[in-house]
Design an enzyme around this catalytic site. Structure first.
Site, PDB file in Angstrom:
ATOM      1  CE  LYS A  91      36.760  25.823  -2.902  1.00  0.00           C
ATOM      2  NZ  LYS A  91      35.328  25.146  -2.822  1.00  0.00           N
ATOM      3  CG  ASP A 139      39.086  19.217   2.269  1.00  0.00           C
ATOM      4  OD1 ASP A 139      39.044  18.510   3.169  1.00  0.00           O
ATOM      5  OD2 ASP A 139      38.739  18.968   1.110  1.00  0.00           O
TER       6      ASP A 139
HETATM    7  C1  LIG Z   1      42.753  25.351  -3.496  1.00  0.00           C
HETATM    8  C2  LIG Z   1      41.462  24.793  -4.152  1.00  0.00           C
HETATM    9  N1  LIG Z   1      41.413  24.490  -5.374  1.00  0.00           N
HETATM   10  C3  LIG Z   1      40.372  23.553  -5.988  1.00  0.00           C
HETATM   11  C4  LIG Z   1      39.548  23.223  -4.975  1.00  0.00           C
HETATM   12  C5  LIG Z   1      38.497  22.412  -5.838  1.00  0.00           C
HETATM   13  O1  LIG Z   1      37.187  23.116  -5.500  1.00  0.00           O
HETATM   14  P1  LIG Z   1      35.876  22.272  -5.829  1.00  0.00           P
HETATM   15  O2  LIG Z   1      35.546  21.398  -4.255  1.00  0.00           O
HETATM   16  O3  LIG Z   1      34.570  23.150  -5.754  1.00  0.00           O
HETATM   17  O4  LIG Z   1      35.837  21.301  -6.717  1.00  0.00           O
HETATM   18  C6  LIG Z   1      39.408  23.468  -3.777  1.00  0.00           C
HETATM   19  C7  LIG Z   1      38.170  22.984  -3.027  1.00  0.00           C
HETATM   20  O5  LIG Z   1      38.550  23.339  -1.625  1.00  0.00           O
HETATM   21  C8  LIG Z   1      40.711  24.407  -3.391  1.00  0.00           C
HETATM   22  O6  LIG Z   1      40.649  24.777  -1.928  1.00  0.00           O
END
Ligand SMILES: Cc1ncc(COP(=O)(O)O)c(C=O)c1O
Length: 411
Positions: A91, A139
């Protein structure tokens, strides 16, 4: 749609529900809608900017032959985002870049002059940037990236977190100087509050989720994520992966990776499988309905980063024809799989994988144990599977609870 409960040898992962996407375009060029959502030029611009940042370094792509053997596939390649920019997740690429992009634009509009992005990134325009406030809901990881980006350029930052986001994730955001506002309810509530307050106060909303009329900033976020997928494709051994399993929250990540693979491999792109936690299966539900479906999250998954019920419009525009299959999984595979990666199987390297990091891998393990699904996906002992370990121990307390030891003690 079928429901299955199967085990993969000693590695346990179960599919809760699965859906084969009838609208998937297999062996075909990408439709115009994919490029309208995320075109290669926008991605290239983001990659050029991010790879020029002073502390940029590609993250490793690990080959895990022992784990691949146990799962019953030819090769398992794990893109490890646990060290990305010292923030611990992929992210870091999206939110921080979108802050840079949107603050530069805002300074240009206010001052009627072009903004020097490099000077902005290194804090040399902090006087002008200091007049600007960015805000978002999170989150955890997206907010950390936005707060870091805001700190780099010198603007103010307000981050909205719902009640279930862990205290560790709040302090990580505050460490970058952002103000945190707690909102009762789920992620959707915090996103609505952030949008409302941003509009009322004239702040820039830097959301990772796109909706009708709000696409430019989430597009920049997704373009930033393609640093990760492009690196992975550049690091791959001579072969093209046959399968990619990607975890879904709002779908920004899965959409970005899917588009990037389609840009590179065109009609030869790998099969693409989206994996979500059962209580936050908004992409799965959208696939079944054939249109965007937002849901309320009434039970929080341990995979906190994926605990999102709101679909990103741009992600959906790509996944509706780009995803071959949608899977949901329960939480029980997560802790043991994090532990497996921490211990390393055979000569495989030890990896610090956070809760949301292992969802794609869990989906692959569960899929390989389902004979019908293996046939549908042509998943077998010859397959080369690419997964994205999207975070490390982003909350050290949660990590220790699930793995039984601290991340620092393992490596
Ligand atoms: C560690 C991690 N993996 C995957 C995701 C999924 O990403 P997205 O919300 O763009 O689908 C997030 C989202 O916050 C995340 O923090």
């Amino acid at each position: 749609m079928t429901q299955k409960r199967l085990l993969a040898k000693t590695l346990r992962a179960e599919i809760a529900a699965q859906y084969c996407n009838p609208n998937a375009l297999r062996g075909q060029a990408r439709p115009a809608r994919v490029d309208s959502a995320l075109d290669d030029q926008t991605c290239s611009r983001a990659r050029a900017a991010i790879t020029s940042w002073s502390n940029y370094a590609p993250t490793p792509l690990h080959s895990l032959p022992a784990l691949a053997h146990e799962i019953g596939i030819g090769q398992l390649l794990y893109k490890d985002e646990s060290t990305r920019f010292g923030l611990g997740s992929f992210k870091a690429l999206g939110g921080a870049y979108a802050v840079l992009h949107s603050v530069a634009q805002e300074i240009s509009v206010r001052g009627s002059t072009a903004t020097d992005i490099k000077a902005l990134m290194t804090g040399q325009l902090s006087e002008a940037a200091g007049e600007i406030t960015v805000a978002t809901a999170t989150d955890g990881n997206h907010g950390r990236s936005v707060a870091w980006g805001a700190g780099n350029v010198g603007c103010k930052c307000v981050i909205y977190m719902h009640a279930e986001v862990s205290p560790g994730r709040q302090s990580a955001v505050e460490a970058f100087g952002a103000e945190v506002v707690r909102v009762p309810g789920d992620y959707g509530e915090s996103a609505r509050q952030a949008a409302q307050d941003a509009a009322a106060n004239g702040w820039l909303l830097v959301s990772d989720t796109a909706w009708p009329g709000y696409t430019e900033i989430p597009r920049a976020v997704m373009a930033g994520y393609t640093v990760m997928s492009t690196e992975a494709m550049d690091q791959l051994p001579a072969t093209t992966p046959t399968h990619v399993f990607v975890q879904g929250g709002c779908g920004g990540l899965a959409g970005a990776v899917c588009a990037d693979l389609w840009h590179r491999y065109e009609s030869q792109r790998p099969r693409f499988v989206v994996v979500e936690p059962v209580p936050a299966d908004c992409l799965f539900q959208s696939a079944v309905a054939g249109a965007v479906v937002n849901i309320s999250v009434t039970r929080e998954s341990v995979m906190g980063g994926l605990s999102c019920g709101e679909v990103s419009l741009l992600g959906w525009d790509i996944l509706e024809s780009g995803a071959d299959h949608f899977l949901t999984i329960e939480d029980d595979a997560v802790g043991p799989l994090m532990k497996q990666l921490a211990q390393g199987r055979g000569d495989d390297p030890r990896i610090v994988a956070g809760e949301a990091a292992v969802a794609g891998l869990a989906g692959c393990i569960a899929a390989r144990a389902d004979a019908d699904l293996c046939q549908t996906l042509a998943l077998n002992e010859q397959s080369t599977v690419l997964v994205f370990g999207t975070e490390g121990a982003t909350d050290p307390t949660v990590y220790r609870q699930l793995v039984g030891s601290a991340a620092d003690d393992l490596l």
